[in-house]
Write an enzyme that holds these catalytic residues in place. Structure first.
Site, PDB file in Angstrom:
ATOM      1  CB  SER A  87       2.588   9.089 -10.513  1.00 64.10           C
ATOM      2  OG  SER A  87       2.187   8.074 -10.922  1.00 64.10           O
ATOM      3  CG  ASP A  88       4.669   4.145 -11.915  1.00 64.07           C
ATOM      4  OD1 ASP A  88       3.923   5.467 -12.298  1.00 64.07           O
ATOM      5  OD2 ASP A  88       4.338   3.212 -12.158  1.00 64.07           O
ATOM      6  CB  ALA A  89       9.871   8.121 -10.364  1.00 65.30           C
TER       7      ALA A  89
ATOM      8  CG  PHE B 131       6.652   3.464  -3.805  1.00 64.11           C
ATOM      9  CD1 PHE B 131       5.798   3.222  -2.822  1.00 64.11           C
ATOM     10  CD2 PHE B 131       7.197   2.261  -4.165  1.00 64.11           C
ATOM     11  CE1 PHE B 131       6.102   2.470  -1.729  1.00 64.11           C
ATOM     12  CE2 PHE B 131       7.367   1.093  -3.429  1.00 64.11           C
ATOM     13  CZ  PHE B 131       6.716   1.247  -2.250  1.00 64.11           C
TER      14      PHE B 131
END
Length: 382
Positions: free
Chosen positions: A174-176, A178
């Site tokens: 999920s970080d990706a 952003f």
């Protein structure tokens, strides 16, 4: 002055929560103005503290990722710093961002395909949009042209116990969301070439179809969490992991053309996440590190910063309407303000990781400052 503003905004947060249950009255302009003043003042204090502490990172528990000037930790900081500089027009902050790019020769991180090594490109794009110097986006364009010429085809499954994840050639965590997508849409906006946004759009929705829980409207951090549960049998949705995705959607909306065919889909996802997130905010204004587990959890400012950023953006641009969003944004901003120490250091930032974890009052990290500055940039526009 600062103390009185914090006290006033804290009181406003409490009354906003009560008002949301009984009345849909709009906030008086004076209340919005007070929040905007506080956001501008605290944002400058937090930015100044962080910029004066860039030579030694012992205060961040010494993680190896923090000193990398082109990596994701500093990348997230400078994305927030650029947004805040844009909002305030502060020439010293503008120059600080520009100087960072010049020192790095506008380069990206060392891993060609990894989204964490692309996020700093969003900052270079911001400088380019001010200076119109093609050298400022030359390395970014070359990197992305190479990816378009040979797109990765990795499976999105995260392999537990493996440090180098093959799936991270794409956006399998999920970080990706952003780090990567807004860099691609931003490059299309800067160059007029739609191929970059088309790639980012395709990969965003592939990742979302993989990671978004259809019942909860929240993102798993990666595929390892599809079947994991906490000690009470609840699904694990990491606050910052969802914050990365939520803020990433905002940054896509800020760079995607108004007539792009996928824009309604992004807006619908943004509204759905917003509606779910406001139900998960704790009474103290923070979101818990594990979103479905609010009990006995300390404050946490990185996830909260990203959520306040998104809520304020949605309210400012007419995507969110109604007292429940106003109240959640106000309570969240008041909570962030209280977490700023007298010298400008932001506390209560969960350290580098990939799941909910312990947080203490003195914990800070550069990405948490980036999230705070993003929030301040939109609250400052109220």
């Amino acid at each position: 002055m600062r103390a009185s503003l914090i006290i006033a905004l804290s009181a406003l947060a409490l009354t906003s929560g009560a008002a949301s249950a009984t009345s849909a009255r709009p906030k008086p302009a004076a209340e919005h103005h007070a929040m905007a003043i506080q956001a501008s003042a605290l944002g400058r204090e937090v930015a100044a503290w962080q910029l004066s502490h860039m030579d030694n990172f012992d205060y961040t528990h010494g993680h190896r990722a923090t000193p990398d000037p082109r990596g994701w930790v500093q990348g997230a900081l400078f994305v927030g710093l650029a947004a805040f500089a844009e909002r305030t027009g502060d020439p010293a902050l503008v120059q600080a961002v520009r100087d960072h790019g010049a020192r790095q020769a506008w380069g990206l991180g060392r891993r060609p395909l990894h989204a964490d090594d692309h996020v700093i490109g969003q900052t270079w794009l911001w400088v380019y949009n001010r200076d119109h110097d093609k050298a400022q986006i030359g390395p970014l364009k070359a990197r992305f042209d190479a990816i378009l010429a040979d797109p990765p085809v990795a499976d999105l499954t995260f392999v537990d116990g493996t440090e180098d994840q093959p799936c991270q050639a794409r956006w399998c965590w999920s970080d990706a969301l952003f780090m990567g997508p807004a860099t691609w849409t931003g490059l299309s906006r800067a160059t007029g070439d739609p191929r970059y946004a088309a790639y980012g759009d395709k990969e965003f929705w592939a990742a979302t179809d993989w990671l978004l829980d259809k019942q909860e409207g929240l993102y798993y951090r990666d595929s390892r969490y599809f079947d994991r549960r906490d000690d009470q049998g609840r699904k694990i949705f990491w606050s910052r992991g969802n914050g990365w995705a939520y803020a990433g959607i905002v940054d896509i909306l800020k760079t995607l053309p108004a007539d792009h065919p996928s824009r309604p889909r992004y807006e619908a996802l943004f509204r759905r996440m917003s509606e779910r997130l406001v139900t998960l905010q704790k009474p103290d204004g923070y979101w818990p590190p594990s979103l479905l587990a609010p009990e006995n959890t300390p404050p946490e400012t990185s996830g909260t910063g990203f959520f306040v950023y998104g809520l304020a953006y949605g309210l400012n641009h007419g995507l969110l309407k109604g007292p429940k969003y106003e109240a959640a944004m106000t309570r969240g901003w008041s909570a962030l303000a209280v977490a700023v120490q007298p010298d400008g250091k932001l506390g209560w930032v969960q350290q580098i990781g990939y799941a909910p974890d312990h947080v203490s009052a003195d914990d800070t990290q550069l990405y948490g400052v980036g999230a705070f500055l993003l929030a301040a940039s939109e609250v400052g526009a109220r």
